[in-house]
Motif scaffolding. Structure first.
Motif, short mmCIF file in Angstrom:
data_model
loop_
_atom_site.label_atom_id
_atom_site.label_comp_id
_atom_site.label_asym_id
_atom_site.label_seq_id
_atom_site.Cartn_x
_atom_site.Cartn_y
_atom_site.Cartn_z
N VAL A 183 1.32 -6.70 4.61
CA VAL A 183 1.19 -5.50 3.77
C VAL A 183 2.46 -4.65 3.92
O VAL A 183 2.75 -4.14 5.01
N THR A 184 3.21 -4.51 2.83
CA THR A 184 4.40 -3.67 2.84
C THR A 184 3.99 -2.23 2.54
O THR A 184 3.23 -1.97 1.61
N VAL A 185 4.52 -1.30 3.33
CA VAL A 185 4.14 0.10 3.23
C VAL A 185 5.20 0.89 2.45
O VAL A 185 6.39 0.78 2.73
N TYR A 186 4.73 1.65 1.48
CA TYR A 186 5.60 2.58 0.74
C TYR A 186 5.09 3.99 0.97
O TYR A 186 3.90 4.27 0.79
N VAL A 187 5.99 4.89 1.37
CA VAL A 187 5.61 6.26 1.75
C VAL A 187 6.12 7.25 0.71
O VAL A 187 7.30 7.23 0.35
N LYS A 188 5.22 8.11 0.24
CA LYS A 188 5.61 9.14 -0.72
C LYS A 188 6.50 10.19 -0.05
O LYS A 188 6.35 10.48 1.15
N ALA A 189 7.40 10.75 -0.82
CA ALA A 189 8.26 11.83 -0.30
C ALA A 189 7.42 13.09 -0.11
O ALA A 189 6.45 13.34 -0.82
N PRO A 213 -0.75 1.92 11.61
CA PRO A 213 -0.41 2.60 12.86
C PRO A 213 0.41 3.86 12.62
O PRO A 213 1.18 3.96 11.66
N ALA A 214 0.24 4.83 13.50
CA ALA A 214 1.01 6.07 13.42
C ALA A 214 2.49 5.78 13.61
O ALA A 214 2.87 4.98 14.46
N GLY A 215 3.31 6.41 12.78
CA GLY A 215 4.76 6.27 12.92
C GLY A 215 5.38 5.21 12.03
O GLY A 215 6.59 5.02 12.06
N ILE A 216 4.58 4.52 11.23
CA ILE A 216 5.16 3.48 10.36
C ILE A 216 6.06 4.13 9.32
O ILE A 216 5.82 5.27 8.88
N ASP A 217 7.12 3.43 8.94
CA ASP A 217 8.12 4.01 8.03
C ASP A 217 8.13 3.27 6.70
O ASP A 217 7.61 2.16 6.58
N ASN A 218 8.72 3.88 5.72
CA ASN A 218 8.81 3.30 4.38
C ASN A 218 9.50 1.94 4.42
O ASN A 218 10.57 1.78 5.03
N GLY A 219 8.89 0.93 3.80
CA GLY A 219 9.47 -0.40 3.73
C GLY A 219 9.05 -1.33 4.85
O GLY A 219 9.31 -2.54 4.77
N GLN A 220 8.41 -0.82 5.89
CA GLN A 220 7.95 -1.68 6.98
C GLN A 220 6.66 -2.39 6.58
O GLN A 220 5.98 -1.99 5.62
N VAL A 234 0.86 -1.18 0.00
CA VAL A 234 0.00 0.00 0.00
C VAL A 234 0.90 1.24 0.00
O VAL A 234 1.97 1.24 0.61
N THR A 235 0.47 2.27 -0.73
CA THR A 235 1.23 3.53 -0.80
C THR A 235 0.53 4.59 0.01
O THR A 235 -0.69 4.79 -0.12
N LEU A 236 1.29 5.27 0.87
CA LEU A 236 0.73 6.27 1.78
C LEU A 236 1.31 7.66 1.50
O LEU A 236 2.45 7.79 1.04
N GLU A 237 0.51 8.66 1.80
CA GLU A 237 1.03 10.03 1.83
C GLU A 237 1.94 10.16 3.05
O GLU A 237 1.84 9.39 4.02
N PHE A 238 2.81 11.14 3.04
CA PHE A 238 3.77 11.34 4.13
C PHE A 238 3.06 11.49 5.46
O PHE A 238 3.41 10.84 6.45
N GLU A 239 2.03 12.33 5.50
CA GLU A 239 1.30 12.59 6.74
C GLU A 239 0.53 11.35 7.21
O GLU A 239 0.36 11.15 8.42
N GLU A 240 0.05 10.53 6.28
CA GLU A 240 -0.68 9.32 6.66
C GLU A 240 0.22 8.35 7.41
O GLU A 240 -0.20 7.70 8.37
N ALA A 241 1.46 8.26 6.97
CA ALA A 241 2.41 7.38 7.65
C ALA A 241 2.75 7.92 9.03
O ALA A 241 2.95 7.16 9.98
N VAL A 242 2.84 9.24 9.15
CA VAL A 242 3.20 9.86 10.44
C VAL A 242 2.08 9.69 11.46
O VAL A 242 2.33 9.29 12.61
N PHE A 243 0.86 9.97 11.06
CA PHE A 243 -0.24 10.02 12.04
C PHE A 243 -1.14 8.79 12.00
O PHE A 243 -2.02 8.65 12.84
#
Length: 382
Positions: free
Chosen positions: A256-262, A227-234, A127-136
């Motif tokens: 589910v592997t997480v990819y975070v946009k810059a 969850p809040a705080g997940i990082d790219n590749g986790q 799944v691909t997330l926006e930067f803020e979605e991964a943070v919060f």
């Protein structure tokens, strides 16, 4: 003829080893040096025979007592006959059953029941997330294809109105026993039944919908909590959303592997956020109260007079939440960079010349005049 090694040394044991220690040590060496595990390597045969001979003696309490008292001499000149001729191979099945799975027989109680419930396989997606979605953190819906129980045959794989039958070749056990004469004696091996492929059941008339598998592929949408705080590749593990089990076994998991946009402005390193803030020349010289963007919105920060470019300051608690402790957050580090103007008008250019003159050895400006000049600079460059 080479001198025999000490049997305890061969098995890597001391003389106080228990029967369980001896069996465990031999099991390890047998797995390492067995010819079937080292095809084409003739050098292991001697090591395997050596370990087996040591086990033959030390696993027998009477022979071990003789060996502890007299050493190898106890079995010379007809004194006990250590070697493969006197070895009880009925114990091989028990030892090798753990090592080779269903290759060797004798350890029947250790063989897996082919009809026992089996957990389903895990599925993987991303799944691909926006930067803020991964943070919060965020709740996301994702689509994936999974196997589901066939409704036409209720998961049996057999045509409606029929049922799977017990395999006549293995009598439902899923395994067939064979006797083999080897260099080590007669060994019973157990192999997967080729008629039923180890299931113990045979389907004579297959279900047309699932072609006898009992499952059909379906596309479905599931909701996952990031969850809040997940990082790219986790990865996130979603329990019970993988492939279905067999014989009533539980479903596998979904990974589910997480990819975070810059982000356009922010950069992340672990729990910390980094931001570069451009300031004017006048702000750097005179100091200023700045509005600094953060993930929580803008905050005020006062920089001192004479702030140099690349000066870094910290905004405590404005970073990324911890995955383990949501109330704990990293920090935001802000680096100020002085934006030197590339084009100046006549007034600005003259003010800078006057400013340069104030550093001359012959300058006699008073403090009041300096302040007045600073005000002009500030007005000209802001």
């Amino acid at each position: 003829m080479a001198e025999k090694r000490d049997y305890y040394e061969v098995l890597g044991l001391d003389r106080n080893a228990t029967d369980a220690d001896i069996k465990k040590a031999y099991r390890k060496l047998a797995k390492m040096y067995h010819p079937d595990m080292n095809p084409g390597d003739d050098s292991v045969e001697h090591k395997f025979k050596e370990a087996t001979e040591a086990y033959e003696v030390l696993s027998d309490s009477a022979k071990r007592g003789q060996y502890d008292q007299f050493g190898h001499a106890a079995f010379q000149n007809g004194g006990g006959g250590a070697g493969f001729g006197g070895f009880d191979f009925s114990d091989v099945g028990d030892i090798f059953g753990d090592i080779f799975g269903d290759f060797f027989g004798g350890g029947g109680s250790r063989r897996r029941n082919p009809n026992a419930p089996t957990r389903g396989a895990s599925l993987k997606t991303s799944v691909t997330l926006e930067f803020e979605e991964a943070v919060f953190g965020v709740e996301k819906e994702i689509e994936l294809t999974t196997s589901e129980s066939c409704e036409d045959c209720s998961g049996t794989g057999a045509k409606k109105g029929t049922h799977p039958e017990t395999c006549s070749h293995c009598n439902g056990s899923g395994q067939v026993r064979y006797n083999q004469q080897t260099m080590f004696g007669n060994i019973t091996s157990v192999k997967t039944c080729h008629t039923c492929n180890g299931t113990g059941k045979v389907i004579k008339e297959k279900c047309h919908a699932c072609r006898g598998t009992g499952f059909v592929k379906k596309r479905k949408t599931i909701s996952i909590k990031v969850p809040a705080g997940i990082d790219n590749g986790q990865s996130i593990r979603v329990t019970g959303k993988g492939e279905p089990g067999t014989n009533g076994g539980p479903r596998g998991d979904l990974l589910v592997t997480v990819y975070v946009k810059a982000h356009e402005f922010f950069e992340r390193d672990g729990m910390d956020i980094f931001y570069t803030l451009p300031i004017t020349y006048a702000q750097a010289v005179l100091g200023a109260e700045l509005e600094v963007p953060t993930l929580d919105g803008k905050v005020s920060y006062e920089i001192k007079e004479g702030t140099q470019t690349h000066t870094r300051f910290r905004l405590k608690g404005k970073g990324v939440p911890s995955l383990r402790h949501n109330k704990s957050r990293g920090d935001q580090y802000v680096t100020v960079v002085v934006d030197v103007p590339k084009k100046l008008n006549d007034k600005q250019r003259q003010l800078l010349k006057d400013f340069a003159d104030t550093f001359s050895d012959h300058a006699h400006l008073k403090e009041g005049k300096k302040k007045k000049w600073y005000d002009k600079v500030k007005d000209a460059f802001e």
